[in-house]
Motif scaffolding. Structure first.
Motif, PDB file in Angstrom:
ATOM      1  N   THR A 210       0.902  -1.343   0.172  1.00 37.88           N
ATOM      2  CA  THR A 210      -0.165   0.013  -0.045  1.00 37.88           C
ATOM      3  C   THR A 210       0.655   1.207   0.068  1.00 37.88           C
ATOM      4  N   GLY A 211       0.444   2.460  -0.511  1.00 39.50           N
ATOM      5  CA  GLY A 211       0.766   3.807  -0.517  1.00 39.50           C
ATOM      6  C   GLY A 211       0.026   4.733  -0.039  1.00 39.50           C
ATOM      7  N   ASP A 212      -0.046   5.824  -0.359  1.00 40.93           N
ATOM      8  CA  ASP A 212      -0.999   6.919  -0.340  1.00 40.93           C
ATOM      9  C   ASP A 212      -0.896   7.863   0.826  1.00 40.93           C
ATOM     10  N   VAL A 213      -0.743   7.346   2.106  1.00 41.07           N
ATOM     11  CA  VAL A 213      -0.775   7.945   3.347  1.00 41.07           C
ATOM     12  C   VAL A 213       0.206   8.578   3.898  1.00 41.07           C
ATOM     13  N   HIS A 214       1.480   8.671   3.237  1.00 43.25           N
ATOM     14  CA  HIS A 214       2.736   9.454   3.583  1.00 43.25           C
ATOM     15  C   HIS A 214       3.098   9.039   4.915  1.00 43.25           C
ATOM     16  N   ASN A 215       3.161   8.061   5.336  1.00 42.46           N
ATOM     17  CA  ASN A 215       3.703   7.435   6.722  1.00 42.46           C
ATOM     18  C   ASN A 215       3.653   5.745   6.447  1.00 42.46           C
TER      19      ASN A 215
ATOM     20  N   VAL B 172       2.765  -0.982   4.463  1.00 43.12           N
ATOM     21  CA  VAL B 172       2.271   0.408   3.846  1.00 43.12           C
ATOM     22  C   VAL B 172       3.592   1.313   3.875  1.00 43.12           C
ATOM     23  N   THR B 173       3.903   1.711   2.439  1.00 39.41           N
ATOM     24  CA  THR B 173       4.993   2.685   2.382  1.00 39.41           C
ATOM     25  C   THR B 173       4.798   4.072   2.691  1.00 39.41           C
ATOM     26  N   THR B 174       5.843   4.965   3.319  1.00 43.36           N
ATOM     27  CA  THR B 174       5.612   6.166   3.314  1.00 43.36           C
ATOM     28  C   THR B 174       5.718   6.699   1.960  1.00 43.36           C
TER      29      THR B 174
END
Length: 531
Positions: free
Chosen positions: A422-427, A450-452
């Motif tokens: 996952t990406g998107d959420v900046h953290n 989830v990648t920053t």
């Protein structure tokens, strides 16, 4: 406004391979002994320095890969500085960086209607093998790129890859891309927000976007071109093949299907028709500037982007598109507002056809790992204290029936080693995946990494604590970090390792990279463990 200074690829050609150099700087085609020379192209005057946007490859198969470039000596001009005619572009693939052992070559025609881009679908290559490639137009020769094919069916080598998301030009330098390139991954998954659509000066002051908020085909092309001039991004593209999918900013922030972020009907526009024209332009420019096969070229407002890539018996990647087919977000897309509309069975984030395709992809997989690269936060994300389950309505929380269908299928069909990227959420985040996130005693079905962002949000902060409410309301969450960077993964049949690679600043260039946290998943044992 005055466009930003663009680094010249001619300078890059002199830096050795990791500076995107190689034989291209010599300006001549080198043929292996006994190799047939390329057929002569029709004479055409090609402007000097047409390869200012570099080269790229993508969507690797066991026997092939897509090679990309664009002829654009003046990248920010409407026509890229190219004449309004077709240009023959020669391509070569070799076993060595100096092109003494050429194994494939051919000619593509770069046409004005496609912004003089090239999408060469090269076949007949060896599985899981490193190759070098370059292009020639007239007497001009491109930088050299490195690529790698996928493993053969039935084989099970370790696969090393990285994934990234959210690169805002105005908010920082793309330093993390350079570090990814230096690690020479087999493949890079880019999970969206490759660029941002906002007008100059809206998001930051580190660098400046060219022009106003983009709406037309010419504007989308220019914005893609501006991002492609970044030397760190150019280097990464020339080092590893990309598998791309979009999120929202490649078109319009938080759009859903044919519903834009903002309703402009009050300005005398038919909102649906107006946004359809904008989406059509955005999708055309996206296809033009990404290493995608020709059959994915958009038709009207549709571009078939979800797809499956098999890496031998090690991993099957089912790449999703969570923007093009979704219904509108519930509760006007408000942050942490929950309720029954999130469970509307008529709401969808994937659309019926893509959802059925995902189930087929998972059921047919014979790989050890079933990996789903996609854009938006998949696990429950509750930032409100108390019994009410709020959530992130632009993510899968806003489409809980869709998420329950996916996790229900994983549970009922006993899909092994299910991992969501996952990406998107900046953290950075790490989550265990359960069908019922409100009941931590229920079975763990998979994991989410989830990648920053690459730059979005600026430097971020040194904290690994999102606040006690997050830990209390989300017991499935195992890790948080607020820096910039990417996730590096190494996957064998028995073990999945994920390293959260971070840089401490992006508002100035040159930040070193470090691993903030590593996790492992053992095959057959659901859930992440500290490495």
């Amino acid at each position: 406004m005055t466009p930003p200074r663009i680094s010249s690829p001619n300078a890059l050609k002199r830096r050795g391979f990791l500076g995107i150099a190689g034989a291209a700087g010599a300006g001549a085609v080198l043929l292996a002994p006994g190799a047939a020379p390329l057929a002569a192209a029709a004479p055409a005057r090609v402007p000097a320095d047409p390869f200012r946007l570099g080269v790229a490859s993508g969507d690797p198969l066991p026997d092939g890969v897509v090679l990309w470039t664009r002829l654009a000596p003046k990248p920010l001009d409407d026509d890229g500085g190219m004449p309004r005619r077709s240009i023959a572009v020669r391509w070569e693939v070799a076993l060595d960086e100096r092109f003494r052992k050429i194994v494939r070559h051919g000619v593509e025609h770069a046409v004005p209607a496609e912004a003089h881009t090239v999408h060469a679908d090269v076949r007949g290559l060896r599985p899981h093998h490193e190759y070098y490639y370059r292009f020639r137009a007239g007497d001009e020769v491109s930088p050299v790129g490195r690529t790698r094919t996928a493993p053969a069916p039935g084989t099970s080598p370790t696969v090393d890859f990285a994934f990234a998301s959210c690169a805002n030009w105005e908010q920082g330098h793309f330093t993390a891309y350079r570090h990814m390139a230096e690690e020479r991954p087999d493949v890079v998954f880019h999970l969206g927000d490759y660029l941002y659509e906002y007008a100059a000066g809206v998001n930051g002051k580190v660098r400046t976007h060219h022009g106003d908020e983009i709406n037309t085909l010419a504007e989308y092309r220019a914005r893609h071109a501006q991002y492609k001039t970044d030397p760190d991004l150019m280097l990464l593209h020339a080092t590893a093949p990309f598998v791309v999918t979009w999120d929202d900013h490649e078109t319009d922030n938080n759009y859903a299907g044919l519903t834009p972020e903002n309703d402009d009907a009050g300005q005398g526009n038919d909102t649906t028709a107006h946004f359809a024209a904008r989406r059509r332009a955005a999708y055309q420019a996206y296809w033009e500037h990404m290493p995608l096969r020709r059959f994915r070229k958009p038709v009207d407002t549709a571009l078939p982007l979800y797809r499956r890539l098999e890496y031998g018996s090690t991993a099957t990647f089912s790449v999703l598109d969570s923007r093009q087919y979704r219904t509108d977000q519930p509760y006007d897309d408000q942050w942490q507002v929950g309720g029954p509309d999130q469970w509307d069975p008529k709401a969808t984030i994937l659309g019926a056809e893509q959802h059925a395709w995902l189930e087929r992809s998972l059921s047919r997989s014979r790989s050890a790992w079933n990996v789903v690269p996609q854009q938006i936060y998949f696990a429950n994300w509750d930032a409100v204290a108390g019994p009410d389950d709020a959530g992130y309505n632009d993510g899968w929380d806003g489409y809980r029936a869709s998420r329950d269908r996916v996790l229900g299928y994983v549970e009922e069909r006993r899909i092994d080693n299910f991992v969501v990227l996952t990406g998107d959420v900046h953290n950075n985040w790490t989550n265990d995946l359960r069908r019922d996130f409100e009941r931590p005693e229920t079975r763990v079905l998979g994991s989410e990494f989830v990648t920053t962002s690459i730059t979005s949000g600026g430097d971020g902060s040194a904290t690994n604590d999102p606040g006690q409410v997050y830990w209390d309301e989300n017991p499935h969450t195992k890790y948080y970090n607020a820096r910039r960077g990417y996730v590096r993964c190494s996957v064998s049949r028995d073990r999945y390792t994920a390293d959260y690679r971070v840089v401490d600043y992006v508002t100035r260039p040159g930040a070193p990279v470090r691993t903030d946290k590593s996790f492992v998943i053992e095959s057959g044992v659901a859930g992440v463990q500290d490495a």
